[in-house]
Design a protein around this motif. Structure first.
Motif, mmCIF file in Angstrom:
data_model
loop_
_atom_site.group_PDB
_atom_site.id
_atom_site.type_symbol
_atom_site.label_atom_id
_atom_site.label_comp_id
_atom_site.label_asym_id
_atom_site.label_seq_id
_atom_site.Cartn_x
_atom_site.Cartn_y
_atom_site.Cartn_z
ATOM 1 N N ASP A 11 0.827 -1.211 0.000
ATOM 2 C CA ASP A 11 0.000 0.000 0.000
ATOM 3 C C ASP A 11 0.860 1.259 0.000
ATOM 4 O O ASP A 11 0.550 2.228 -0.692
ATOM 5 N N PHE A 12 1.934 1.251 0.785
ATOM 6 C CA PHE A 12 2.817 2.424 0.842
ATOM 7 C C PHE A 12 3.390 2.708 -0.548
ATOM 8 O O PHE A 12 3.414 3.848 -0.998
ATOM 9 N N GLN A 15 0.798 4.060 -2.991
ATOM 10 C CA GLN A 15 0.405 5.456 -2.745
ATOM 11 C C GLN A 15 1.370 6.429 -3.404
ATOM 12 O O GLN A 15 0.982 7.517 -3.799
ATOM 13 N N GLY A 16 2.640 6.039 -3.507
ATOM 14 C CA GLY A 16 3.634 6.985 -3.997
ATOM 15 C C GLY A 16 4.082 6.755 -5.421
ATOM 16 O O GLY A 16 4.844 7.538 -5.963
ATOM 17 N N LEU A 17 3.632 5.646 -6.028
ATOM 18 C CA LEU A 17 4.139 5.299 -7.347
ATOM 19 C C LEU A 17 3.011 4.642 -8.133
ATOM 20 O O LEU A 17 2.319 3.767 -7.607
ATOM 21 N N THR A 18 2.820 5.068 -9.364
ATOM 22 C CA THR A 18 1.782 4.462 -10.195
ATOM 23 C C THR A 18 2.319 3.156 -10.746
ATOM 24 O O THR A 18 3.283 3.162 -11.511
ATOM 25 N N TYR A 53 12.000 4.147 -3.007
ATOM 26 C CA TYR A 53 12.320 4.648 -1.664
ATOM 27 C C TYR A 53 11.586 5.953 -1.379
ATOM 28 O O TYR A 53 11.095 6.170 -0.278
ATOM 29 N N ARG A 54 11.514 6.810 -2.406
ATOM 30 C CA ARG A 54 10.780 8.069 -2.228
ATOM 31 C C ARG A 54 9.308 7.787 -1.944
ATOM 32 O O ARG A 54 8.703 8.428 -1.098
ATOM 33 N N ALA A 55 8.750 6.825 -2.668
ATOM 34 C CA ALA A 55 7.340 6.472 -2.465
ATOM 35 C C ALA A 55 7.122 5.978 -1.026
ATOM 36 O O ALA A 55 6.118 6.304 -0.396
ATOM 37 N N LEU A 56 8.070 5.220 -0.523
ATOM 38 C CA LEU A 56 7.936 4.678 0.834
ATOM 39 C C LEU A 56 8.144 5.764 1.883
ATOM 40 O O LEU A 56 7.514 5.753 2.926
ATOM 41 N N GLY A 57 9.066 6.692 1.592
ATOM 42 C CA GLY A 57 9.281 7.811 2.502
ATOM 43 C C GLY A 57 9.730 7.377 3.887
ATOM 44 O O GLY A 57 10.352 6.336 4.062
ATOM 45 N N ARG A 59 8.101 6.276 6.373
ATOM 46 C CA ARG A 59 7.408 5.162 7.019
ATOM 47 C C ARG A 59 8.270 3.919 7.094
ATOM 48 O O ARG A 59 8.128 3.116 7.994
ATOM 49 N N MET A 60 9.137 3.761 6.090
ATOM 50 C CA MET A 60 9.895 2.529 6.007
ATOM 51 C C MET A 60 11.381 2.736 6.220
ATOM 52 O O MET A 60 12.162 1.867 5.935
ATOM 53 N N ARG A 61 11.763 3.906 6.701
ATOM 54 C CA ARG A 61 13.201 4.176 6.781
ATOM 55 C C ARG A 61 13.948 3.079 7.535
ATOM 56 O O ARG A 61 15.036 2.676 7.150
ATOM 57 N N GLU A 62 13.351 2.585 8.609
ATOM 58 C CA GLU A 62 13.986 1.536 9.402
ATOM 59 C C GLU A 62 14.013 0.194 8.668
ATOM 60 O O GLU A 62 14.903 -0.608 8.864
ATOM 61 N N GLN A 63 12.995 -0.043 7.860
ATOM 62 C CA GLN A 63 12.824 -1.362 7.250
ATOM 63 C C GLN A 63 13.432 -1.462 5.857
ATOM 64 O O GLN A 63 13.532 -2.545 5.315
#
Length: 87
Positions: A11-12, A15-18, A53-57, A59-63
């Motif tokens: 989902d993340f 949301q950021g990438l088509t 990575y930009r799409a994830l932003g 929220r996922m920096r740790e993962q």
């Protein structure tokens, strides 16, 4: 922060990438994503990964280090899924 589920990671990214096609598998610690997006056309693998990575932003920096991905354009995906034998 609780470990995200593969569905949340998916989902993340969505949301950021088509994406034409997007699947994420994982066990909460390691994820493997197959991402097909027209936005990848003409981009290097590194640039494609940066888009994700930009799409994830944040929220996922740790993962993010636990995410492996296969980034394909729709044309590359069509070739892969059709499994042509090239002579």
């Amino acid at each position: 922060m609780a470990d995200p589920t593969p569905q949340e990671v998916r989902d993340f990214i969505a949301q950021g990438l088509t994406c034409e096609h997007l699947e994420v598998e994982g066990d909460g610690r390691h994820f493997f994503a197959t991402i097909v997006s027209a936005e990848f056309t003409g981009k290097s693998r590194v640039a494609r990964h940066q888009s994700v990575y930009r799409a994830l932003g944040d929220r996922m920096r740790e993962q993010i280090h636990a995410l492996s991905m296969k980034t394909l354009t729709p044309a590359e995906w069509a070739e892969t899924s059709a499994n042509h034998h090239h002579h």
